[in-house]
Design a protein around this motif. Sequence first.
Motif, PDB file in Angstrom:
ATOM      1  N   LYS A   1      21.085 -47.285 -18.593  1.00 48.44           N
ATOM      2  CA  LYS A   1      20.747 -48.797 -18.756  1.00 48.44           C
ATOM      3  C   LYS A   1      19.843 -49.145 -17.588  1.00 48.44           C
ATOM      4  O   LYS A   1      18.805 -49.756 -17.747  1.00 48.44           O
ATOM      5  CB  LYS A   1      21.957 -49.506 -18.692  1.00 48.44           C
ATOM      6  N   VAL A   2      20.161 -48.643 -16.490  1.00 47.27           N
ATOM      7  CA  VAL A   2      19.480 -49.078 -15.250  1.00 47.27           C
ATOM      8  C   VAL A   2      17.999 -48.836 -15.396  1.00 47.27           C
ATOM      9  O   VAL A   2      16.772 -48.961 -14.861  1.00 47.27           O
ATOM     10  CB  VAL A   2      20.157 -48.793 -13.980  1.00 47.27           C
ATOM     11  N   PHE A   3      17.979 -47.305 -15.670  1.00 46.11           N
ATOM     12  CA  PHE A   3      16.586 -46.468 -15.903  1.00 46.11           C
ATOM     13  C   PHE A   3      15.773 -47.408 -16.715  1.00 46.11           C
ATOM     14  O   PHE A   3      14.515 -47.406 -16.519  1.00 46.11           O
ATOM     15  CB  PHE A   3      17.007 -45.200 -16.212  1.00 46.11           C
TER      16      PHE A   3
ATOM     17  N   GLY B   1      17.599 -60.629  -7.999  1.00 44.54           N
ATOM     18  CA  GLY B   1      18.837 -59.959  -8.062  1.00 44.54           C
ATOM     19  C   GLY B   1      18.716 -58.554  -8.822  1.00 44.54           C
ATOM     20  O   GLY B   1      20.027 -57.862  -8.850  1.00 44.54           O
ATOM     21  N   PHE B   2      17.795 -58.185  -9.292  1.00 45.49           N
ATOM     22  CA  PHE B   2      17.942 -56.853 -10.053  1.00 45.49           C
ATOM     23  C   PHE B   2      18.044 -55.879  -9.195  1.00 45.49           C
ATOM     24  O   PHE B   2      18.917 -54.781  -9.517  1.00 45.49           O
ATOM     25  CB  PHE B   2      16.316 -56.485 -10.601  1.00 45.49           C
ATOM     26  N   TYR B   3      17.665 -55.643  -7.946  1.00 42.56           N
ATOM     27  CA  TYR B   3      18.005 -54.521  -7.001  1.00 42.56           C
ATOM     28  C   TYR B   3      19.390 -54.409  -6.649  1.00 42.56           C
ATOM     29  O   TYR B   3      20.141 -53.187  -6.924  1.00 42.56           O
ATOM     30  CB  TYR B   3      17.254 -54.655  -5.754  1.00 42.56           C
TER      31      TYR B   3
ATOM     32  N   TYR C   1      21.860 -55.695  -8.600  1.00 38.70           N
ATOM     33  CA  TYR C   1      22.464 -55.161  -9.960  1.00 38.70           C
ATOM     34  C   TYR C   1      22.365 -53.593 -10.250  1.00 38.70           C
ATOM     35  O   TYR C   1      23.196 -52.815 -10.515  1.00 38.70           O
ATOM     36  CB  TYR C   1      21.833 -55.972 -11.125  1.00 38.70           C
ATOM     37  N   ALA C   2      21.205 -53.239  -9.847  1.00 43.25           N
ATOM     38  CA  ALA C   2      20.866 -51.803 -10.310  1.00 43.25           C
ATOM     39  C   ALA C   2      21.624 -50.760  -9.168  1.00 43.25           C
ATOM     40  O   ALA C   2      22.273 -49.945  -9.750  1.00 43.25           O
ATOM     41  CB  ALA C   2      19.348 -51.361  -9.955  1.00 43.25           C
ATOM     42  N   VAL C   3      21.874 -51.117  -7.917  1.00 44.68           N
ATOM     43  CA  VAL C   3      22.682 -50.484  -6.956  1.00 44.68           C
ATOM     44  C   VAL C   3      23.983 -50.516  -7.427  1.00 44.68           C
ATOM     45  O   VAL C   3      24.913 -49.653  -7.528  1.00 44.68           O
ATOM     46  CB  VAL C   3      22.423 -51.016  -5.726  1.00 44.68           C
ATOM     47  N   MET C   4      24.637 -51.847  -7.867  1.00 43.57           N
ATOM     48  CA  MET C   4      25.859 -51.700  -8.292  1.00 43.57           C
ATOM     49  C   MET C   4      26.326 -50.942  -9.626  1.00 43.57           C
ATOM     50  O   MET C   4      27.411 -50.317  -9.410  1.00 43.57           O
ATOM     51  CB  MET C   4      26.350 -53.198  -8.622  1.00 43.57           C
ATOM     52  N   ASP C   5      25.253 -51.072 -10.399  1.00 40.91           N
ATOM     53  CA  ASP C   5      25.756 -50.181 -11.755  1.00 40.91           C
ATOM     54  C   ASP C   5      25.338 -48.603 -11.374  1.00 40.91           C
ATOM     55  O   ASP C   5      26.292 -47.786 -11.893  1.00 40.91           O
ATOM     56  CB  ASP C   5      24.413 -50.530 -12.803  1.00 40.91           C
ATOM     57  N   VAL C   6      24.549 -48.287 -10.348  1.00 41.38           N
ATOM     58  CA  VAL C   6      24.587 -46.651 -10.130  1.00 41.38           C
ATOM     59  C   VAL C   6      25.795 -46.429  -9.437  1.00 41.38           C
ATOM     60  O   VAL C   6      26.338 -45.201  -9.443  1.00 41.38           O
ATOM     61  CB  VAL C   6      23.391 -46.639  -9.429  1.00 41.38           C
ATOM     62  N   VAL C   7      26.367 -47.425  -8.534  1.00 35.79           N
ATOM     63  CA  VAL C   7      27.478 -46.932  -7.644  1.00 35.79           C
ATOM     64  C   VAL C   7      28.618 -47.028  -8.801  1.00 35.79           C
ATOM     65  O   VAL C   7      29.376 -45.923  -8.385  1.00 35.79           O
ATOM     66  CB  VAL C   7      27.621 -47.929  -6.626  1.00 35.79           C
ATOM     67  N   THR C   8      28.629 -47.758  -9.486  1.00 33.48           N
ATOM     68  CA  THR C   8      29.858 -47.670 -10.602  1.00 33.48           C
ATOM     69  C   THR C   8      29.728 -46.550 -11.488  1.00 33.48           C
ATOM     70  O   THR C   8      30.912 -45.729 -11.929  1.00 33.48           O
ATOM     71  CB  THR C   8      29.727 -49.052 -11.386  1.00 33.48           C
ATOM     72  N   ALA C   9      28.634 -46.071 -11.981  1.00 32.34           N
ATOM     73  CA  ALA C   9      28.260 -44.892 -12.476  1.00 32.34           C
ATOM     74  C   ALA C   9      28.918 -43.679 -11.717  1.00 32.34           C
ATOM     75  O   ALA C   9      29.813 -42.816 -12.226  1.00 32.34           O
ATOM     76  CB  ALA C   9      26.842 -44.396 -12.966  1.00 32.34           C
ATOM     77  N   VAL C  10      28.536 -43.769 -10.455  1.00 30.35           N
ATOM     78  CA  VAL C  10      29.160 -42.508  -9.467  1.00 30.35           C
ATOM     79  C   VAL C  10      30.434 -42.475  -9.492  1.00 30.35           C
ATOM     80  O   VAL C  10      31.342 -41.607  -9.686  1.00 30.35           O
ATOM     81  CB  VAL C  10      28.540 -42.715  -8.204  1.00 30.35           C
ATOM     82  N   ASP C  11      31.079 -43.639  -9.472  1.00 32.37           N
ATOM     83  CA  ASP C  11      32.651 -43.853  -9.474  1.00 32.37           C
ATOM     84  C   ASP C  11      33.131 -43.259 -10.696  1.00 32.37           C
ATOM     85  O   ASP C  11      34.258 -42.662 -10.736  1.00 32.37           O
ATOM     86  CB  ASP C  11      32.981 -45.420  -9.124  1.00 32.37           C
ATOM     87  N   ILE C  12      32.503 -43.741 -11.979  1.00 40.47           N
ATOM     88  CA  ILE C  12      33.107 -43.314 -13.164  1.00 40.47           C
ATOM     89  C   ILE C  12      33.078 -41.714 -13.251  1.00 40.47           C
ATOM     90  O   ILE C  12      33.917 -41.244 -13.778  1.00 40.47           O
ATOM     91  CB  ILE C  12      32.300 -44.070 -14.088  1.00 40.47           C
ATOM     92  N   TYR C  13      31.815 -41.036 -12.669  1.00 39.08           N
ATOM     93  CA  TYR C  13      31.760 -39.674 -12.706  1.00 39.08           C
ATOM     94  C   TYR C  13      32.839 -39.027 -11.881  1.00 39.08           C
ATOM     95  O   TYR C  13      33.297 -38.108 -12.489  1.00 39.08           O
ATOM     96  CB  TYR C  13      30.455 -39.312 -12.241  1.00 39.08           C
TER      97      TYR C  13
ATOM     98  N   ALA D   1      32.059 -53.484  -0.745  1.00 39.31           N
ATOM     99  CA  ALA D   1      31.766 -53.645   0.454  1.00 39.31           C
ATOM    100  C   ALA D   1      30.031 -54.306   0.413  1.00 39.31           C
ATOM    101  O   ALA D   1      29.653 -55.190   0.990  1.00 39.31           O
ATOM    102  CB  ALA D   1      31.566 -52.749   1.370  1.00 39.31           C
ATOM    103  N   LEU D   2      29.356 -53.764  -0.696  1.00 42.52           N
ATOM    104  CA  LEU D   2      28.135 -54.628  -1.406  1.00 42.52           C
ATOM    105  C   LEU D   2      28.261 -55.891  -1.740  1.00 42.52           C
ATOM    106  O   LEU D   2      27.195 -56.684  -1.727  1.00 42.52           O
ATOM    107  CB  LEU D   2      27.394 -53.454  -2.128  1.00 42.52           C
TER     108      LEU D   2
END
Length: 175
Positions: A52-54, A67-69, A71-83, A144-145
Amino acid sequence: MNNYKNINEKTVLKNIFEIFLWKSRLAVIIAVIPSILASLSLFFIGTHKILKVFLQTFGNFMNYEKGFYKYAVMDVVTAVDIYLIATVMIIFGLGLYELYVSKLDPAEHSEIIKILKIKSLDDLKGKLGKVILMVLIVTFFKYALQIPYHNPQELLILSISILSISGAIFLSARH
């Protein structure tokens, strides 16, 4: 002769009961299969977040919303958390299987993936603990972000938290 018959019957009943008890360990498969399925589901969810971010990155090339940046960082960090949570589920499922059902022959002969070789319940707990610590670290980073920092005390608390996390990583790596 009658005593011999009673002893023989007790031995047969004891053997049947012990066989039943031994086979009852296979009930752990009830937890193994959903753990692996949950892991696969979480990998798909994490990948969906990344895709989705890509797609949004290249769909709006160089014309990002405000605010896209973040949003993008939060989604990527969330994906890492999910992984990471998906990884916990794989280790848990395979570990239960190896401890209670059977050793996995491919894992025994693999020189590459040592984390999936589980020898005891303490071994499983230790491996899960390390990955769970990483989940907590990523979750801490994600929150923290999101926090707005208004004064130096809040930044000091953040710094102390990061130092504590670093200490936990150091101690878990040494152990």
